[in-house]
Scaffold this active site. Sequence first.
Site, PDB file in Angstrom:
ATOM      1  N   CYS A 124       8.539   8.223  36.338  1.00 35.41           N
ATOM      2  CA  CYS A 124       9.621   8.856  35.570  1.00 35.41           C
ATOM      3  C   CYS A 124       9.903  10.213  36.194  1.00 35.41           C
ATOM      4  O   CYS A 124       9.527  10.447  37.356  1.00 35.41           O
ATOM      5  CB  CYS A 124       9.264   8.953  34.088  1.00 35.41           C
ATOM      6  SG  CYS A 124       7.808   9.957  33.734  1.00 35.41           S
ATOM      7  N   ASN A 170       6.524  12.831  34.665  1.00 34.38           N
ATOM      8  CA  ASN A 170       5.188  12.197  34.599  1.00 34.38           C
ATOM      9  C   ASN A 170       4.341  12.740  33.437  1.00 34.38           C
ATOM     10  O   ASN A 170       3.118  12.804  33.532  1.00 34.38           O
ATOM     11  CB  ASN A 170       4.438  12.347  35.949  1.00 34.38           C
ATOM     12  CG  ASN A 170       3.202  11.463  36.094  1.00 34.38           C
ATOM     13  OD1 ASN A 170       2.276  11.799  36.834  1.00 34.38           O
ATOM     14  ND2 ASN A 170       3.129  10.358  35.387  1.00 34.38           N
ATOM     15  N   CYS A 204       5.762  12.077  29.953  1.00 35.25           N
ATOM     16  CA  CYS A 204       6.188  11.347  28.745  1.00 35.25           C
ATOM     17  C   CYS A 204       6.192   9.838  28.994  1.00 35.25           C
ATOM     18  O   CYS A 204       5.289   9.124  28.550  1.00 35.25           O
ATOM     19  CB  CYS A 204       7.563  11.798  28.283  1.00 35.25           C
ATOM     20  SG  CYS A 204       7.663  13.547  27.816  1.00 35.25           S
ATOM     21  N   ARG A 205       7.204   9.349  29.707  1.00 32.70           N
ATOM     22  CA  ARG A 205       7.392   7.897  29.800  1.00 32.70           C
ATOM     23  C   ARG A 205       6.388   7.185  30.691  1.00 32.70           C
ATOM     24  O   ARG A 205       5.838   6.139  30.297  1.00 32.70           O
ATOM     25  CB  ARG A 205       8.817   7.590  30.288  1.00 32.70           C
ATOM     26  CG  ARG A 205       9.885   7.917  29.265  1.00 32.70           C
ATOM     27  CD  ARG A 205      11.247   7.954  29.899  1.00 32.70           C
ATOM     28  NE  ARG A 205      11.384   9.066  30.825  1.00 32.70           N
ATOM     29  CZ  ARG A 205      12.425   9.296  31.603  1.00 32.70           C
ATOM     30  NH1 ARG A 205      13.442   8.451  31.594  1.00 32.70           N
ATOM     31  NH2 ARG A 205      12.479  10.353  32.390  1.00 32.70           N
ATOM     32  N   SER A 206       6.159   7.700  31.905  1.00 36.30           N
ATOM     33  CA  SER A 206       5.314   6.910  32.825  1.00 36.30           C
ATOM     34  C   SER A 206       3.828   6.881  32.443  1.00 36.30           C
ATOM     35  O   SER A 206       3.206   5.824  32.603  1.00 36.30           O
ATOM     36  CB  SER A 206       5.535   7.309  34.289  1.00 36.30           C
ATOM     37  OG  SER A 206       5.248   8.657  34.519  1.00 36.30           O
ATOM     38  N   ASP A 215      14.980   9.206  28.526  1.00 31.69           N
ATOM     39  CA  ASP A 215      14.116  10.382  28.538  1.00 31.69           C
ATOM     40  C   ASP A 215      13.951  10.915  27.111  1.00 31.69           C
ATOM     41  O   ASP A 215      14.933  11.332  26.499  1.00 31.69           O
ATOM     42  CB  ASP A 215      14.796  11.422  29.436  1.00 31.69           C
ATOM     43  CG  ASP A 215      13.967  12.668  29.599  1.00 31.69           C
ATOM     44  OD1 ASP A 215      12.957  12.815  28.892  1.00 31.69           O
ATOM     45  OD2 ASP A 215      14.346  13.495  30.432  1.00 31.69           O
TER      46      ASP A 215
HETATM   47  P1  4NP Z   1       9.316  12.150  31.506  1.00 35.00           P
HETATM   48  O1  4NP Z   1      10.026  13.219  30.549  1.00 35.00           O
HETATM   49  O2  4NP Z   1      10.178  12.056  32.752  1.00 35.00           O
HETATM   50  O3  4NP Z   1       9.346  10.910  30.712  1.00 35.00           O
HETATM   51  O4  4NP Z   1       7.937  12.663  31.791  1.00 35.00           O
HETATM   52  C1  4NP Z   1      10.372  14.518  30.956  1.00 35.00           C
HETATM   53  C2  4NP Z   1       9.432  15.483  31.058  1.00 35.00           C
HETATM   54  C3  4NP Z   1       9.808  16.773  31.416  1.00 35.00           C
HETATM   55  C4  4NP Z   1      11.140  17.056  31.669  1.00 35.00           C
HETATM   56  C5  4NP Z   1      12.085  16.057  31.556  1.00 35.00           C
HETATM   57  C6  4NP Z   1      11.699  14.782  31.214  1.00 35.00           C
HETATM   58  N1  4NP Z   1      11.536  18.367  32.009  1.00 35.00           N
HETATM   59  O5  4NP Z   1      12.728  18.599  32.197  1.00 35.00           O
HETATM   60  O6  4NP Z   1      10.677  19.258  32.105  1.00 35.00           O
END
Ligand code: 4NP
Length: 155
Positions: free
Chosen positions: A8, A11, A13-15, A123
Amino acid sequence: MKSILFVCLGNICRSPTAKAVFDWKIREAGLGVNTDSAGTTAYHAGSPPDPRAQRIARQWGLDIAGDRARLVTPEDFARFDAIFAMDRANLGELERMRPAQAVGRVELVMSLAPDYGVEEVPDPYYGGVDGFQRVIDMLEAAADQLVEDLRRERR
Ligand code: 4NP
């Protein structure tokens, strides 16, 4: 398929959630598949998963607290049989960095479960806790389908 990388943006939240959900389903099915997760950005490299992701995962009996975010690398394309991206932006980033000789699958994770009817795992970072819940629901459908596909392959 012996190894899978989930990717993602951050790294956190989703992955990491994807890795935990797939590990659960793979273990339950008695299959041996090695998994990891990574992000297309290094903003959160070295950090544990988002507290909201940890909390929702825990409600499902999944412990992701020990995970640490890392950046996806060109070497990952040789190390993993399949790399599953959460959304189109992540997939585009992977396609840009993919070494010419790489032969593994690089796909959207929800392409595993076309019947679920969504292309991307959205996201959840800027939304509420319900977004994290939806992430788990989607990933469970994808993991169930992968396990079914792998079982069929082995027959
Ligand atoms: P992820 O979510 O891609 O699922 O880990 C996010 C985590 C952090 C951010 C965006 C999405 N950020 O902008 O910091």
